[in-house]
Write an enzyme that holds these catalytic residues in place. Sequence first.
Site, PDB file in Angstrom:
ATOM      1  N   GLU A  32       0.823  -1.213   0.000  1.00 23.09           N
ATOM      2  CA  GLU A  32       0.000   0.000   0.000  1.00 23.09           C
ATOM      3  C   GLU A  32       0.854   1.258   0.000  1.00 23.09           C
ATOM      4  O   GLU A  32       0.465   2.270  -0.555  1.00 23.09           O
ATOM      5  CB  GLU A  32      -0.907   0.038   1.243  1.00 23.09           C
ATOM      6  CG  GLU A  32      -2.112  -0.862   1.156  1.00 23.09           C
ATOM      7  CD  GLU A  32      -3.208  -0.330   0.259  1.00 23.09           C
ATOM      8  OE1 GLU A  32      -3.214   0.856  -0.094  1.00 23.09           O
ATOM      9  OE2 GLU A  32      -4.074  -1.136  -0.104  1.00 23.09           O
ATOM     10  N   ASP A  41      -7.840   8.586  -2.493  1.00 19.26           N
ATOM     11  CA  ASP A  41      -7.257   7.593  -3.391  1.00 19.26           C
ATOM     12  C   ASP A  41      -7.795   7.791  -4.805  1.00 19.26           C
ATOM     13  O   ASP A  41      -8.562   8.719  -5.063  1.00 19.26           O
ATOM     14  CB  ASP A  41      -7.483   6.170  -2.856  1.00 19.26           C
ATOM     15  CG  ASP A  41      -8.944   5.720  -2.922  1.00 19.26           C
ATOM     16  OD1 ASP A  41      -9.791   6.425  -3.501  1.00 19.26           O
ATOM     17  OD2 ASP A  41      -9.226   4.639  -2.384  1.00 19.26           O
TER      18      ASP A  41
END
Length: 165
Positions: A32, A41
């Site tokens: 991640e 995101d």
Amino acid sequence: MSFSLRSKIIAAAGSGAAIIAMLFLGGSDGVEGRRYEAYKDVAGVWTVCDGHTGRDIIIGKTYTDGECDALLRKDLQLAKRTVDRLVKVPLGEYQKAALYSFVFNVGSDAFSKSTLLRKLNKGDQEGACDEMRRWVYAGGMKWKGLQNRREMERSMCLAESKNDL
């Protein structure tokens, strides 16, 4: 998968799938990538640390490593409970770790309705692992970062049957 991350995962073998998944996902080596301040995101979802999402994110706050580790542990427990409850066939530690990571990313609801889960529970482990390659879209677009992540998860998922990581 970086050599450093691969080495850590191999060293964690025998420690349990949750530990392997935590190494795979967390910290600076994690898939991640740890970010200490909230950001949106690619799908426009507020995210922090190692991919944590939710209403508890404080925008503008700088999170510590300890806070990020705690959020990751909490998120992984939810993913672990989902996988352990829904998967009806025996799995190896790397397979579990790959599925914990996958569910952490796509969510419990999506996993519970997936072809991946159906194939897995029918005993088609290779076909189930291959299904991960289909989950590379966010916000309606195909993302190279998700393609890379799914290849790493798939590799870990298949490692048990091919005796390779």
